[in-house]
Write an enzyme that holds these catalytic residues in place. Sequence first.
Site, mmCIF file in Angstrom:
data_model
loop_
_atom_site.group_PDB
_atom_site.id
_atom_site.type_symbol
_atom_site.label_atom_id
_atom_site.label_comp_id
_atom_site.label_asym_id
_atom_site.label_seq_id
_atom_site.Cartn_x
_atom_site.Cartn_y
_atom_site.Cartn_z
ATOM 1 N NE ARG A 36 -8.524 42.644 -26.408
ATOM 2 C CZ ARG A 36 -9.050 43.823 -26.674
ATOM 3 N NH1 ARG A 36 -9.181 44.710 -25.717
ATOM 4 N NH2 ARG A 36 -9.427 44.127 -27.879
ATOM 5 N N GLY A 355 -12.263 43.399 -33.264
ATOM 6 C CA GLY A 355 -13.413 44.290 -33.194
ATOM 7 C C GLY A 355 -14.730 43.565 -33.312
ATOM 8 N N GLY A 378 -8.074 47.453 -35.058
ATOM 9 C CA GLY A 378 -7.382 48.503 -35.812
ATOM 10 C C GLY A 378 -6.045 48.014 -36.350
#
Length: 398
Positions: A36, A355, A378
Amino acid sequence: MIRNIQDVPVTGKRVLTRVDFNVPISASGEITDDTRIRETLPTIRSIVDRGGIAVLVSHLGRPKGMVAPAFTLKPVADHLQTLLPDHRVVFAPDCVGEHATSAVSAAQPGDIVLLENVRFHAEEEANDARFATALAAVADVFCNDAFGTAHRAHASTVGVTAHVQDVCAGLLMQKELAYLGAALREPRRPLVAVIGGSKISGKIDVIRSLMHSCDTILIGGGMMFTFLQSQGISVGSSLVEPDRLELAASLLEEARHTAVRLLLPTDTIVADRFDAQAATQVVAVTEIPDGWMGLDVGPESAAAYGEVIRTAGTVVWNGPMGVFEMPPFAAGTRQVADALAEATARGAITIVGGGDSAAAITQFGLASRVSHVSTGGGASLEFLEGKELPGVVALDRP
Ligand code: AMP
Protein backbone atom coordinates in the site's frame (compact mmCIF):
# COMPACT_ATOMS: atom_id res chain seq x y z
CA MET A 1 -15.38 16.92 -13.13
CA ILE A 2 -12.63 15.27 -11.11
CA ARG A 3 -9.20 16.81 -11.57
CA ASN A 4 -6.09 14.70 -11.53
CA ILE A 5 -3.07 15.50 -9.38
CA GLN A 6 -0.79 15.74 -12.41
CA ASP A 7 -2.96 18.57 -13.80
CA VAL A 8 -2.92 20.63 -10.61
CA PRO A 9 -0.09 23.16 -10.07
CA VAL A 10 1.64 22.21 -6.82
CA THR A 11 4.95 24.09 -6.86
CA GLY A 12 5.47 25.67 -3.43
CA LYS A 13 2.10 24.37 -2.27
CA ARG A 14 1.13 22.15 0.66
CA VAL A 15 -0.74 19.20 -0.80
CA LEU A 16 -2.70 17.37 1.91
CA THR A 17 -2.87 13.86 0.51
CA ARG A 18 -5.19 11.18 1.94
CA VAL A 19 -3.35 7.90 1.56
CA ASP A 20 -4.13 4.39 2.74
CA PHE A 21 -1.13 3.38 4.84
CA ASN A 22 -3.17 0.82 6.78
CA VAL A 23 -0.36 -1.73 6.50
CA PRO A 24 0.30 -4.83 8.63
CA ILE A 25 2.94 -4.09 11.29
CA SER A 26 4.46 -6.82 13.49
CA ALA A 27 4.76 -6.53 17.29
CA SER A 28 8.39 -5.48 16.84
CA GLY A 29 7.32 -2.56 14.62
CA GLU A 30 8.22 -4.14 11.30
CA ILE A 31 6.05 -3.55 8.23
CA THR A 32 5.32 -7.04 6.90
CA ASP A 33 3.73 -5.92 3.60
CA ASP A 34 4.46 -2.44 2.21
CA THR A 35 2.38 -2.78 -1.01
CA ARG A 36 0.00 0.00 0.00
CA ILE A 37 2.88 2.38 0.68
CA ARG A 38 4.61 1.58 -2.61
CA GLU A 39 1.40 2.08 -4.55
CA THR A 40 1.17 5.71 -3.42
CA LEU A 41 4.74 6.56 -4.48
CA PRO A 42 3.73 7.81 -7.97
CA THR A 43 1.37 10.35 -6.38
CA ILE A 44 3.91 11.44 -3.76
CA ARG A 45 6.58 11.80 -6.45
CA SER A 46 4.22 13.78 -8.65
CA ILE A 47 3.97 16.32 -5.81
CA VAL A 48 7.53 16.51 -4.53
CA ASP A 49 9.22 16.29 -7.93
CA ARG A 50 7.36 19.46 -8.90
CA GLY A 51 8.46 21.29 -5.73
CA GLY A 52 5.31 20.73 -3.70
CA ILE A 53 5.15 19.65 -0.07
CA ALA A 54 3.38 16.30 0.34
CA VAL A 55 1.49 16.29 3.63
CA LEU A 56 0.25 12.72 4.06
CA VAL A 57 -2.71 11.74 6.20
CA SER A 58 -3.81 8.15 6.82
CA HIS A 59 -5.45 5.82 9.26
CA LEU A 60 -3.88 2.65 10.67
CA GLY A 61 -5.93 -0.07 12.34
CA ARG A 62 -8.84 0.66 14.65
CA PRO A 63 -7.63 2.78 17.55
CA LYS A 64 -11.29 3.74 18.26
CA GLY A 65 -10.77 7.49 18.41
CA MET A 66 -8.04 7.35 21.07
CA VAL A 67 -4.28 7.70 21.01
CA ALA A 68 -2.97 4.13 20.94
CA PRO A 69 0.81 3.70 20.56
CA ALA A 70 0.30 0.29 18.89
CA PHE A 71 -1.24 2.13 15.94
CA THR A 72 1.32 4.89 15.45
CA LEU A 73 2.37 5.65 11.88
CA LYS A 74 5.95 6.41 12.95
CA PRO A 75 7.33 3.10 11.54
CA VAL A 76 5.66 3.98 8.23
CA ALA A 77 7.45 7.35 8.16
CA ASP A 78 10.78 5.58 8.72
CA HIS A 79 10.01 3.09 5.96
CA LEU A 80 8.88 5.82 3.58
CA GLN A 81 12.22 7.55 4.09
CA THR A 82 14.02 4.42 2.87
CA LEU A 83 11.74 4.28 -0.21
CA LEU A 84 12.33 7.97 -1.01
CA PRO A 85 15.96 8.55 -0.02
CA ASP A 86 16.24 11.77 -2.08
CA HIS A 87 13.53 13.52 -0.09
CA ARG A 88 13.21 14.46 3.53
CA VAL A 89 10.43 12.61 5.35
CA VAL A 90 9.25 14.22 8.58
CA PHE A 91 6.83 12.61 11.04
CA ALA A 92 4.34 14.87 12.85
CA PRO A 93 3.08 13.32 16.12
CA ASP A 94 -0.46 14.61 15.61
CA CYS A 95 -2.52 15.16 12.46
CA VAL A 96 -4.03 18.48 13.62
CA GLY A 97 -3.06 21.38 15.88
CA GLU A 98 0.35 22.69 16.85
CA HIS A 99 2.32 19.52 16.02
CA ALA A 100 0.90 19.36 12.50
CA THR A 101 1.15 23.07 11.69
CA SER A 102 4.71 23.45 12.97
CA ALA A 103 5.95 20.38 11.06
CA VAL A 104 4.30 21.58 7.86
CA SER A 105 5.47 25.18 8.18
CA ALA A 106 9.06 24.00 8.71
CA ALA A 107 8.88 21.83 5.56
CA GLN A 108 10.60 22.89 2.35
CA PRO A 109 9.43 22.27 -1.21
CA GLY A 110 10.18 18.61 -2.01
CA ASP A 111 9.70 17.48 1.60
CA ILE A 112 7.18 14.94 2.82
CA VAL A 113 5.36 15.24 6.13
CA LEU A 114 3.52 12.17 7.40
CA LEU A 115 0.87 13.10 9.96
CA GLU A 116 0.05 10.76 12.86
CA ASN A 117 -2.90 8.33 12.61
CA VAL A 118 -6.03 10.35 11.83
CA ARG A 119 -8.18 7.81 13.71
CA PHE A 120 -6.55 8.83 17.01
CA HIS A 121 -9.36 11.42 16.90
CA ALA A 122 -12.97 10.21 17.17
CA GLU A 123 -13.96 13.23 15.05
CA GLU A 124 -12.42 11.59 11.98
CA GLU A 125 -15.01 8.83 11.60
CA ALA A 126 -17.78 11.18 12.77
CA ASN A 127 -16.87 13.46 9.85
CA ASP A 128 -16.81 16.34 12.32
CA ALA A 129 -16.79 19.73 10.59
CA ARG A 130 -14.47 21.44 13.06
CA PHE A 131 -11.95 18.62 12.82
CA ALA A 132 -12.14 18.75 9.01
CA THR A 133 -11.34 22.46 9.18
CA ALA A 134 -8.35 21.71 11.41
CA LEU A 135 -7.07 19.17 8.88
CA ALA A 136 -7.54 21.67 6.07
CA ALA A 137 -5.39 24.22 7.97
CA VAL A 138 -2.27 22.58 6.53
CA ALA A 139 -3.55 22.35 2.94
CA ASP A 140 -3.47 24.52 -0.15
CA VAL A 141 -4.54 21.52 -2.24
CA PHE A 142 -6.31 18.31 -1.19
CA CYS A 143 -5.54 15.10 -3.05
CA ASN A 144 -7.31 11.81 -2.35
CA ASP A 145 -5.30 8.71 -3.20
CA ALA A 146 -7.02 6.36 -0.72
CA PHE A 147 -9.49 4.35 -2.77
CA GLY A 148 -9.77 1.82 0.08
CA THR A 149 -11.54 4.37 2.32
CA ALA A 150 -13.44 6.24 -0.40
CA HIS A 151 -16.67 4.41 0.54
CA ARG A 152 -16.56 6.04 3.98
CA ALA A 153 -17.66 9.64 4.57
CA HIS A 154 -15.00 10.63 7.10
CA ALA A 155 -13.39 14.00 7.85
CA SER A 156 -10.21 13.14 5.93
CA THR A 157 -12.07 11.77 2.90
CA VAL A 158 -15.15 14.01 2.65
CA GLY A 159 -15.33 16.76 5.31
CA VAL A 160 -11.95 18.25 4.46
CA THR A 161 -12.87 18.83 0.82
CA ALA A 162 -15.34 21.56 1.84
CA HIS A 163 -12.48 23.65 3.22
CA VAL A 164 -9.90 23.39 0.44
CA GLN A 165 -10.21 25.22 -2.85
CA ASP A 166 -8.30 22.78 -5.04
CA VAL A 167 -9.23 19.11 -4.75
CA CYS A 168 -8.06 16.26 -6.96
CA ALA A 169 -7.55 12.51 -7.31
CA GLY A 170 -4.16 10.86 -6.89
CA LEU A 171 -2.71 8.45 -9.44
CA LEU A 172 -3.68 5.29 -7.55
CA MET A 173 -7.25 6.54 -7.12
CA GLN A 174 -7.38 7.31 -10.84
CA LYS A 175 -6.14 3.82 -11.69
CA GLU A 176 -8.75 2.16 -9.44
CA LEU A 177 -11.58 4.21 -10.90
CA ALA A 178 -10.39 3.64 -14.46
CA TYR A 179 -10.23 -0.16 -14.15
CA LEU A 180 -13.40 -0.66 -12.17
CA GLY A 181 -15.28 2.00 -14.13
CA ALA A 182 -14.34 0.56 -17.52
CA ALA A 183 -15.25 -2.95 -16.36
CA LEU A 184 -18.77 -1.76 -15.65
CA ARG A 185 -19.32 0.84 -18.34
CA GLU A 186 -17.64 -0.56 -21.42
CA PRO A 187 -16.47 -4.09 -20.67
CA ARG A 188 -14.79 -6.22 -23.26
CA ARG A 189 -17.22 -9.15 -23.42
CA PRO A 190 -17.94 -11.71 -22.25
CA LEU A 191 -17.92 -10.06 -18.81
CA VAL A 192 -17.49 -12.70 -16.13
CA ALA A 193 -17.78 -12.15 -12.37
CA VAL A 194 -16.39 -14.67 -9.92
CA ILE A 195 -17.96 -14.24 -6.51
CA GLY A 196 -16.94 -16.21 -3.43
CA GLY A 197 -16.14 -15.70 0.22
CA SER A 198 -17.82 -16.91 3.34
CA LYS A 199 -21.24 -15.38 3.31
CA ILE A 200 -23.90 -14.38 0.86
CA SER A 201 -25.12 -11.57 3.13
CA GLY A 202 -22.28 -9.15 2.36
CA LYS A 203 -22.50 -9.76 -1.37
CA ILE A 204 -26.18 -9.82 -2.26
CA ASP A 205 -26.17 -6.29 -3.60
CA VAL A 206 -23.14 -6.89 -5.75
CA ILE A 207 -24.55 -10.12 -7.19
CA ARG A 208 -27.84 -8.43 -7.91
CA SER A 209 -26.18 -5.46 -9.57
CA LEU A 210 -23.79 -7.65 -11.60
CA MET A 211 -26.74 -9.68 -12.89
CA HIS A 212 -27.61 -6.67 -15.03
CA SER A 213 -24.17 -6.18 -16.52
CA CYS A 214 -22.46 -9.61 -16.58
CA ASP A 215 -22.70 -12.42 -19.09
CA THR A 216 -21.75 -15.06 -16.53
CA ILE A 217 -21.49 -15.10 -12.74
CA LEU A 218 -19.56 -17.94 -11.11
CA ILE A 219 -20.43 -18.63 -7.48
CA GLY A 220 -18.04 -20.30 -5.03
CA GLY A 221 -16.98 -20.11 -1.38
CA GLY A 222 -19.16 -20.67 1.64
CA MET A 223 -22.06 -18.80 0.03
CA MET A 224 -22.56 -21.56 -2.54
CA PHE A 225 -24.19 -23.75 0.11
CA THR A 226 -26.96 -21.27 0.85
CA PHE A 227 -27.71 -21.23 -2.89
CA LEU A 228 -27.64 -25.04 -3.08
CA GLN A 229 -29.81 -25.56 0.00
CA SER A 230 -32.31 -23.06 -1.39
CA GLN A 231 -32.76 -25.53 -4.26
CA GLY A 232 -33.60 -28.35 -1.86
CA ILE A 233 -30.09 -29.86 -1.85
CA SER A 234 -28.85 -31.26 1.45
CA VAL A 235 -25.48 -29.65 2.27
CA GLY A 236 -24.53 -31.48 5.52
CA SER A 237 -22.71 -29.24 7.98
CA SER A 238 -21.62 -26.69 5.37
CA LEU A 239 -21.94 -22.99 6.07
CA VAL A 240 -25.54 -21.91 5.44
CA GLU A 241 -27.29 -18.64 6.24
CA PRO A 242 -30.87 -19.81 6.93
CA ASP A 243 -32.23 -16.26 6.80
CA ARG A 244 -30.86 -15.84 3.28
CA LEU A 245 -32.32 -19.01 1.73
CA GLU A 246 -35.32 -17.25 0.27
CA LEU A 247 -33.16 -14.52 -1.14
CA ALA A 248 -30.76 -17.04 -2.71
CA ALA A 249 -33.71 -18.82 -4.34
CA SER A 250 -35.05 -15.52 -5.67
CA LEU A 251 -31.66 -14.57 -7.15
CA LEU A 252 -31.50 -17.92 -8.96
CA GLU A 253 -35.07 -17.43 -10.17
CA GLU A 254 -34.27 -13.89 -11.34
CA ALA A 255 -31.25 -15.22 -13.24
CA ARG A 256 -33.49 -17.67 -15.11
CA HIS A 257 -35.41 -14.71 -16.51
CA THR A 258 -32.43 -12.63 -17.55
CA ALA A 259 -29.65 -13.20 -20.04
CA VAL A 260 -27.05 -13.79 -17.33
CA ARG A 261 -25.74 -17.27 -16.57
CA LEU A 262 -25.48 -17.74 -12.78
CA LEU A 263 -23.44 -20.90 -12.25
CA LEU A 264 -23.09 -22.96 -9.08
CA PRO A 265 -20.44 -25.63 -8.46
CA THR A 266 -21.35 -29.21 -9.32
CA ASP A 267 -18.85 -30.80 -6.94
CA THR A 268 -17.15 -29.87 -3.68
CA ILE A 269 -14.34 -30.92 -1.38
CA VAL A 270 -15.92 -31.89 1.92
CA ALA A 271 -14.20 -32.34 5.29
CA ASP A 272 -15.30 -34.03 8.49
CA ARG A 273 -14.32 -30.93 10.48
CA PHE A 274 -13.08 -27.37 9.95
CA ASP A 275 -9.41 -28.20 10.14
CA ALA A 276 -6.42 -28.46 7.79
CA GLN A 277 -5.86 -32.03 9.08
CA ALA A 278 -9.48 -33.12 8.57
CA ALA A 279 -10.41 -36.19 6.52
CA THR A 280 -11.56 -35.03 3.05
CA GLN A 281 -13.34 -36.37 -0.02
CA VAL A 282 -14.58 -35.03 -3.33
CA VAL A 283 -18.33 -35.41 -3.82
CA ALA A 284 -21.07 -34.13 -6.11
CA VAL A 285 -22.91 -31.23 -4.46
CA THR A 286 -26.00 -33.46 -4.38
CA GLU A 287 -24.12 -36.15 -2.40
CA ILE A 288 -22.72 -34.26 0.61
CA PRO A 289 -22.75 -36.76 3.51
CA ASP A 290 -24.45 -35.75 6.77
CA GLY A 291 -21.98 -34.24 9.21
CA TRP A 292 -19.48 -33.23 6.49
CA MET A 293 -18.86 -29.67 5.37
CA GLY A 294 -17.89 -28.30 1.96
CA LEU A 295 -14.74 -26.22 2.24
CA ASP A 296 -13.80 -25.78 -1.42
CA VAL A 297 -15.26 -26.18 -4.88
CA GLY A 298 -14.41 -29.56 -6.41
CA PRO A 299 -12.05 -30.24 -9.34
CA GLU A 300 -14.85 -30.55 -11.91
CA SER A 301 -16.27 -27.15 -10.95
CA ALA A 302 -12.83 -25.52 -10.77
CA ALA A 303 -12.06 -26.78 -14.29
CA ALA A 304 -15.42 -25.57 -15.63
CA TYR A 305 -14.98 -22.15 -13.98
CA GLY A 306 -11.42 -21.99 -15.33
CA GLU A 307 -12.73 -22.56 -18.85
CA VAL A 308 -15.28 -19.73 -18.55
CA ILE A 309 -12.61 -17.38 -17.17
CA ARG A 310 -10.04 -18.24 -19.84
CA THR A 311 -12.43 -17.28 -22.62
CA ALA A 312 -13.67 -14.06 -20.98
CA GLY A 313 -13.02 -10.52 -22.23
CA THR A 314 -13.24 -9.03 -18.74
CA VAL A 315 -13.13 -10.79 -15.37
CA VAL A 316 -13.98 -9.30 -12.00
CA TRP A 317 -13.12 -11.51 -9.03
CA ASN A 318 -14.23 -10.98 -5.45
CA GLY A 319 -13.97 -13.62 -2.74
CA PRO A 320 -12.11 -16.97 -2.52
CA MET A 321 -13.65 -20.24 -3.77
CA GLY A 322 -12.82 -22.09 -0.57
CA VAL A 323 -10.94 -21.87 2.71
CA PHE A 324 -7.75 -21.06 0.82
CA GLU A 325 -5.86 -20.31 4.03
CA MET A 326 -5.73 -24.11 4.61
CA PRO A 327 -3.75 -25.92 1.87
CA PRO A 328 -6.22 -28.84 1.40
CA PHE A 329 -8.94 -26.32 0.51
CA ALA A 330 -6.93 -23.87 -1.62
CA ALA A 331 -7.05 -25.65 -4.99
CA GLY A 332 -10.30 -24.08 -6.27
CA THR A 333 -9.11 -20.56 -5.48
CA ARG A 334 -5.72 -21.38 -6.97
CA GLN A 335 -7.31 -22.58 -10.21
CA VAL A 336 -9.38 -19.43 -10.49
CA ALA A 337 -6.22 -17.36 -9.94
CA ASP A 338 -4.34 -19.38 -12.59
CA ALA A 339 -7.20 -18.94 -15.05
CA LEU A 340 -7.21 -15.18 -14.44
CA ALA A 341 -3.48 -15.06 -15.19
CA GLU A 342 -4.04 -17.04 -18.40
CA ALA A 343 -6.94 -14.83 -19.45
CA THR A 344 -4.75 -11.76 -18.89
CA ALA A 345 -2.01 -13.22 -21.06
CA ARG A 346 -4.61 -13.70 -23.79
CA GLY A 347 -5.60 -10.04 -23.62
CA ALA A 348 -8.49 -10.03 -21.16
CA ILE A 349 -8.89 -7.30 -18.54
CA THR A 350 -8.78 -8.99 -15.15
CA ILE A 351 -9.58 -7.23 -11.91
CA VAL A 352 -9.21 -8.67 -8.44
CA GLY A 353 -11.30 -6.98 -5.75
CA GLY A 354 -9.38 -6.27 -2.57
CA GLY A 355 -9.55 -8.20 0.69
CA ASP A 356 -9.26 -11.98 0.66
CA SER A 357 -9.03 -12.48 -3.10
CA ALA A 358 -6.18 -9.95 -3.23
CA ALA A 359 -4.50 -11.85 -0.37
CA ALA A 360 -5.02 -15.13 -2.24
CA ILE A 361 -3.60 -13.96 -5.56
CA THR A 362 -0.61 -12.45 -3.76
CA GLN A 363 -0.11 -15.71 -1.80
CA PHE A 364 -0.03 -17.60 -5.12
CA GLY A 365 2.54 -15.17 -6.55
CA LEU A 366 0.20 -14.17 -9.40
CA ALA A 367 -0.62 -10.56 -8.46
CA SER A 368 1.58 -9.17 -11.24
CA ARG A 369 -0.09 -11.40 -13.84
CA VAL A 370 -3.57 -9.86 -13.63
CA SER A 371 -4.52 -6.42 -14.94
CA HIS A 372 -5.38 -4.85 -11.62
CA VAL A 373 -5.50 -5.84 -7.96
CA SER A 374 -7.71 -3.34 -6.18
CA THR A 375 -6.45 -1.88 -2.91
CA GLY A 376 -9.97 -1.54 -1.56
CA GLY A 377 -12.09 -4.56 -0.64
CA GLY A 378 -15.20 -2.81 0.66
CA ALA A 379 -14.79 0.14 -1.70
CA SER A 380 -14.47 -2.04 -4.80
CA LEU A 381 -17.55 -4.04 -3.79
CA GLU A 382 -19.59 -0.87 -3.33
CA PHE A 383 -18.33 0.45 -6.64
CA LEU A 384 -19.39 -2.77 -8.39
CA GLU A 385 -22.77 -2.51 -6.68
CA GLY A 386 -23.17 0.74 -8.59
CA LYS A 387 -23.04 2.88 -5.45
CA GLU A 388 -21.40 6.27 -5.49
CA LEU A 389 -18.38 6.45 -3.23
CA PRO A 390 -18.63 9.54 -0.99
CA GLY A 391 -14.87 10.17 -1.13
CA VAL A 392 -15.02 10.24 -4.92
CA VAL A 393 -18.19 12.32 -5.14
CA ALA A 394 -16.52 14.90 -2.85
CA LEU A 395 -13.77 15.40 -5.45
CA ASP A 396 -16.25 16.13 -8.21
CA ARG A 397 -16.46 19.86 -8.89
CA PRO A 398 -18.25 21.72 -11.69
P1 AMP B 1 -15.34 -12.91 2.78
O1 AMP B 1 -14.68 -12.08 3.84
O2 AMP B 1 -16.82 -12.98 2.90
O3 AMP B 1 -14.86 -12.58 1.38
O4 AMP B 1 -14.89 -14.40 3.07
C1 AMP B 1 -13.56 -14.82 2.98
C2 AMP B 1 -13.39 -16.05 3.82
O5 AMP B 1 -14.31 -17.03 3.37
C3 AMP B 1 -12.04 -16.68 3.74
O6 AMP B 1 -11.38 -16.50 4.95
C4 AMP B 1 -12.34 -18.15 3.48
O7 AMP B 1 -11.61 -19.01 4.33
C5 AMP B 1 -13.82 -18.27 3.79
N1 AMP B 1 -14.46 -19.36 3.07
C6 AMP B 1 -14.40 -19.63 1.75
N2 AMP B 1 -15.08 -20.75 1.46
C7 AMP B 1 -15.61 -21.21 2.60
C8 AMP B 1 -16.41 -22.35 2.95
N3 AMP B 1 -16.79 -23.22 2.01
N4 AMP B 1 -16.76 -22.49 4.22
C9 AMP B 1 -16.38 -21.60 5.17
N5 AMP B 1 -15.62 -20.51 4.91
C10 AMP B 1 -15.23 -20.33 3.64
